[in-house]
Design a protein around this motif. Structure first.
Motif, PDB file in Angstrom:
ATOM      1  N   LYS A 122       0.838  -1.248  -0.026  1.00  0.00           N
ATOM      2  CA  LYS A 122      -0.007  -0.127  -0.024  1.00  0.00           C
ATOM      3  C   LYS A 122       0.720   1.107   0.009  1.00  0.00           C
ATOM      4  CE  LYS A 122      -0.470   0.211   5.023  1.00  0.00           C
ATOM      5  NZ  LYS A 122      -1.387   0.136   6.196  1.00  0.00           N
TER       6      LYS A 122
ATOM      7  N   GLU B  41       7.255   3.865   2.517  1.00  0.00           N
ATOM      8  CA  GLU B  41       7.469   3.488   3.976  1.00  0.00           C
ATOM      9  C   GLU B  41       8.469   2.472   4.121  1.00  0.00           C
ATOM     10  OE1 GLU B  41       3.605   2.620   6.344  1.00  0.00           O
ATOM     11  OE2 GLU B  41       5.014   1.596   7.623  1.00  0.00           O
TER      12      GLU B  41
ATOM     13  N   TRP C  53       9.016   0.023   6.186  1.00  0.00           N
ATOM     14  CA  TRP C  53       8.679  -1.400   6.631  1.00  0.00           C
ATOM     15  C   TRP C  53       8.535  -2.119   5.348  1.00  0.00           C
ATOM     16  CZ3 TRP C  53       8.065  -4.937  10.185  1.00  0.00           C
ATOM     17  CH2 TRP C  53       7.164  -5.953   9.686  1.00  0.00           C
ATOM     18  N   PHE C  54       7.563  -1.500   4.223  1.00  0.00           N
ATOM     19  CA  PHE C  54       7.147  -2.375   2.961  1.00  0.00           C
ATOM     20  C   PHE C  54       8.768  -2.424   2.182  1.00  0.00           C
ATOM     21  CE2 PHE C  54       3.382  -0.388   4.510  1.00  0.00           C
ATOM     22  CZ  PHE C  54       2.615  -1.597   4.916  1.00  0.00           C
TER      23      PHE C  54
ATOM     24  N   CYS D 217      -0.275  -6.468   0.694  1.00  0.00           N
ATOM     25  CA  CYS D 217      -0.846  -5.606   1.989  1.00  0.00           C
ATOM     26  C   CYS D 217      -1.705  -4.401   1.093  1.00  0.00           C
ATOM     27  CB  CYS D 217       0.159  -4.777   2.539  1.00  0.00           C
ATOM     28  SG  CYS D 217      -0.509  -3.823   3.776  1.00  0.00           S
TER      29      CYS D 217
ATOM     30  N   ASP E 114       0.049  -8.269   6.419  1.00  0.00           N
ATOM     31  CA  ASP E 114       0.022  -6.986   7.352  1.00  0.00           C
ATOM     32  C   ASP E 114      -1.641  -6.490   7.611  1.00  0.00           C
ATOM     33  OD1 ASP E 114       2.782  -6.669   7.867  1.00  0.00           O
ATOM     34  OD2 ASP E 114       2.966  -5.545   5.743  1.00  0.00           O
ATOM     35  N   ASP E 115      -2.154  -6.046   6.626  1.00  0.00           N
ATOM     36  CA  ASP E 115      -3.694  -5.601   6.950  1.00  0.00           C
ATOM     37  C   ASP E 115      -4.445  -6.596   6.459  1.00  0.00           C
ATOM     38  OD1 ASP E 115      -2.070  -3.403   7.498  1.00  0.00           O
ATOM     39  OD2 ASP E 115      -2.827  -1.901   6.061  1.00  0.00           O
TER      40      ASP E 115
ATOM     41  N   ILE F  52       0.830  -9.016  12.530  1.00  0.00           N
ATOM     42  CA  ILE F  52       1.375  -8.904  13.905  1.00  0.00           C
ATOM     43  C   ILE F  52       0.404  -9.312  14.934  1.00  0.00           C
ATOM     44  CG2 ILE F  52       3.090  -7.278  13.267  1.00  0.00           C
ATOM     45  CD1 ILE F  52       1.793  -5.202  14.825  1.00  0.00           C
TER      46      ILE F  52
ATOM     47  N   LEU G 149      -4.270  -2.016  13.149  1.00  0.00           N
ATOM     48  CA  LEU G 149      -3.805  -0.545  13.979  1.00  0.00           C
ATOM     49  C   LEU G 149      -4.700  -0.249  15.436  1.00  0.00           C
ATOM     50  CD1 LEU G 149      -3.340   1.318  10.349  1.00  0.00           C
ATOM     51  CD2 LEU G 149      -1.661  -0.059  11.757  1.00  0.00           C
TER      52      LEU G 149
ATOM     53  N   ASN H  96       2.093   3.382  14.275  1.00  0.00           N
ATOM     54  CA  ASN H  96       3.140   2.677  13.922  1.00  0.00           C
ATOM     55  C   ASN H  96       4.439   3.789  14.059  1.00  0.00           C
ATOM     56  OD1 ASN H  96       3.006   4.652  11.803  1.00  0.00           O
ATOM     57  ND2 ASN H  96       2.519   2.838  10.088  1.00  0.00           N
TER      58      ASN H  96
ATOM     59  N   ASN I  36       7.075  -0.947  14.604  1.00  0.00           N
ATOM     60  CA  ASN I  36       7.832  -1.381  13.459  1.00  0.00           C
ATOM     61  C   ASN I  36       9.516  -1.434  13.524  1.00  0.00           C
ATOM     62  OD1 ASN I  36       5.631  -1.202  11.847  1.00  0.00           O
ATOM     63  ND2 ASN I  36       6.177   0.271  10.417  1.00  0.00           N
TER      64      ASN I  36
ATOM     65  N   LEU J 139       9.434  -5.086  14.889  1.00  0.00           N
ATOM     66  CA  LEU J 139       8.579  -6.324  14.103  1.00  0.00           C
ATOM     67  C   LEU J 139       9.574  -7.011  13.373  1.00  0.00           C
ATOM     68  CD1 LEU J 139       5.334  -4.153  13.309  1.00  0.00           C
ATOM     69  CD2 LEU J 139       5.773  -5.547  15.493  1.00  0.00           C
TER      70      LEU J 139
HETATM   71  C1  GLA Z   1       0.600  -2.201   8.986  1.00  0.00           C
HETATM   72  C2  GLA Z   1       1.118  -0.856   9.180  1.00  0.00           C
HETATM   73  C3  GLA Z   1       2.810  -0.901   8.667  1.00  0.00           C
HETATM   74  C4  GLA Z   1       3.456  -2.199   9.674  1.00  0.00           C
HETATM   75  C5  GLA Z   1       2.580  -3.474   9.295  1.00  0.00           C
HETATM   76  C6  GLA Z   1       2.944  -4.579   9.955  1.00  0.00           C
HETATM   77  O1  GLA Z   1       0.388  -2.258   7.410  1.00  0.00           O
HETATM   78  O2  GLA Z   1       0.747   0.261   8.522  1.00  0.00           O
HETATM   79  O3  GLA Z   1       3.364   0.251   9.275  1.00  0.00           O
HETATM   80  O4  GLA Z   1       3.362  -1.792  10.828  1.00  0.00           O
HETATM   81  O5  GLA Z   1       1.182  -3.229   9.897  1.00  0.00           O
HETATM   82  O6  GLA Z   1       2.251  -5.740   9.864  1.00  0.00           O
END
Ligand code: GLA
Length: 333
Positions: free
Chosen positions: A39, A43, A45-46, A93, A118-119, A136, A176, A233, A260, A283
């Motif tokens: 998405k 970021e 994380w992705f 995601c 994730d979502d 998570i 979230l 996050n 994160n 994470l």
């Molecule tokens: C969501 C949040 C991300 C990250 C993931 C972890 O997508 O937007 O920042 O924390 O969860 O699963």
């Protein structure tokens, strides 16, 4: 309204497209191709998930196609493109969890294995849509945030009656919502006054919105001089901390803990002078990237179906221990 209309139009177009084009042009080759749509490719994380998924692709010898999909139209055209390229497995995601039923239908019609990361998708009634999923253990991780904030406040010897807490929320996405609810639950369980926890809902989960909703909350409570900050996050928490700084509050009077353990928080720890970003729950982008990609590869190539649901854990890192933990977790050399 506009957004809903655009989404519905996109979903309708998507289903028509699927009906007209359900054969991949590269059928017949043995090469395994897997798509990974996220998405928000900006970021960290992705980016980390993609990096670890690519590692799995290099090791197992499959092709990984990584693309951003930031709205319904992008999801539609990306899945269509992936099908044309002969992709047989999709990790996603989604930009909106409500797109779940349409994405599920599209991948079924294209014969693509679907794995959500994730979502989690939701049905029109708001309940979770059952697909293969890795996310998570959100409420536990929220509890870790609340516990850590309370313990650090106690270690600093603050009088709780002078302290307020701001929680940056984004409740449209269950993973979230559970995090911020969990953080409040843990604070209150330890004796923090729940009426001094102020949720600041974000209309969009990004740094600018986190910044402005925090400013608004600070303006409503000029009497409070010490703050705990938590949120969905790292991006949200860093946005809130910038608002704290703009309001002229010292990092000594603010304890912020993200989720994160991504670059957004690590770069705060690496500054010479501490900022209010005191900690974050690290994470595992490795599990969410390497493991999901490996599972989908084995599913496509060997027919080995992955676990239906995997929930991952996290651990607190601060300026004191982050370097050691990042090395231990294989996230830094
Ligand atoms: C969501 C949040 C991300 C990250 C993931 C972890 O997508 O937007 O920042 O924390 O969860 O699963």
């Amino acid at each position: 309204m506009n957004k809903i209309f655009v989404s519905l139009a996109a979903i309708a177009a998507l289903l028509i497209t699927v009906g007209c084009n359900n054969s991949a042009s590269t059928e017949g080759t043995d090469e395994v191709k897997i798509g990974f749509l996220v998405k928000d490719a900006q970021e960290d994380w992705f980016q980390q998930e993609w990096k670890f998924a690519q590692k799995a692709a290099d090791e197992h010898g499959f092709t990984l196609i990584k693309q951003p999909a930031e709205d319904a139209e992008a999801v539609m055209s990306q899945i269509d493109n992936l099908n044309t390229q002969g992709v047989k497995g999709l990790i996603i995601c989604p930009p909106e969890v409500t797109l779940g039923p349409a994405i599920t239908k599209m991948t079924e019609q294209y014969g693509m294995k679907l794995f959500v990361v994730d979502d989690r998708f939701i049905k029109p009634d708001g309940t979770p849509l059952d697909t293969h999923y890795m996310g998570i253990s959100a409420r536990n991780i929220g509890h870790k945030v609340g516990d850590a904030l309370f313990d650090e406040m106690s270690a600093r010897g603050w009088d709780p009656s002078e302290v307020g807490a701001i929680g940056l929320t984004f409740d449209e996405i269950a993973t979230l919502k559970d995090r911020t609810e969990g953080a409040k639950e843990a604070l209150v369980a330890k004796g923090f006054d729940g009426s001094r926890v102020f949720f600041a809902p974000q209309s969009k989960a990004n740094i600018e919105v986190a910044n402005s909703v925090t400013q608004a909350t600070l303006n409503q409570h000029p009497e409070i001089t010490k703050w705990l900050i938590f949120g969905n996050n790292d991006v949200a928490v860093v946005g809130a901390v910038r608002a704290i700084e703009q309001a002229g509050l010292s990092h000594e009077n603010v304890i912020a803990c993200g989720i994160n353990g991504s670059a957004e928080s690590i770069s705060e720890f690496e500054r010479d002078e501490p900022t209010a970003v005191w900690g974050t729950i690290l994470l595992s982008p490795k599990q969410h990237g390497y493991d999901t990609a490996t599972m989908v590869y084995k599913w496509v190539a060997e027919g080995e179906e992955p676990a239906r649901e995997t929930l991952t854990e996290g651990q607190l890192i601060t300026r004191e221990n982050y370097e050691t933990v990042l090395v231990e977790q294989g996230l830094r050399e």
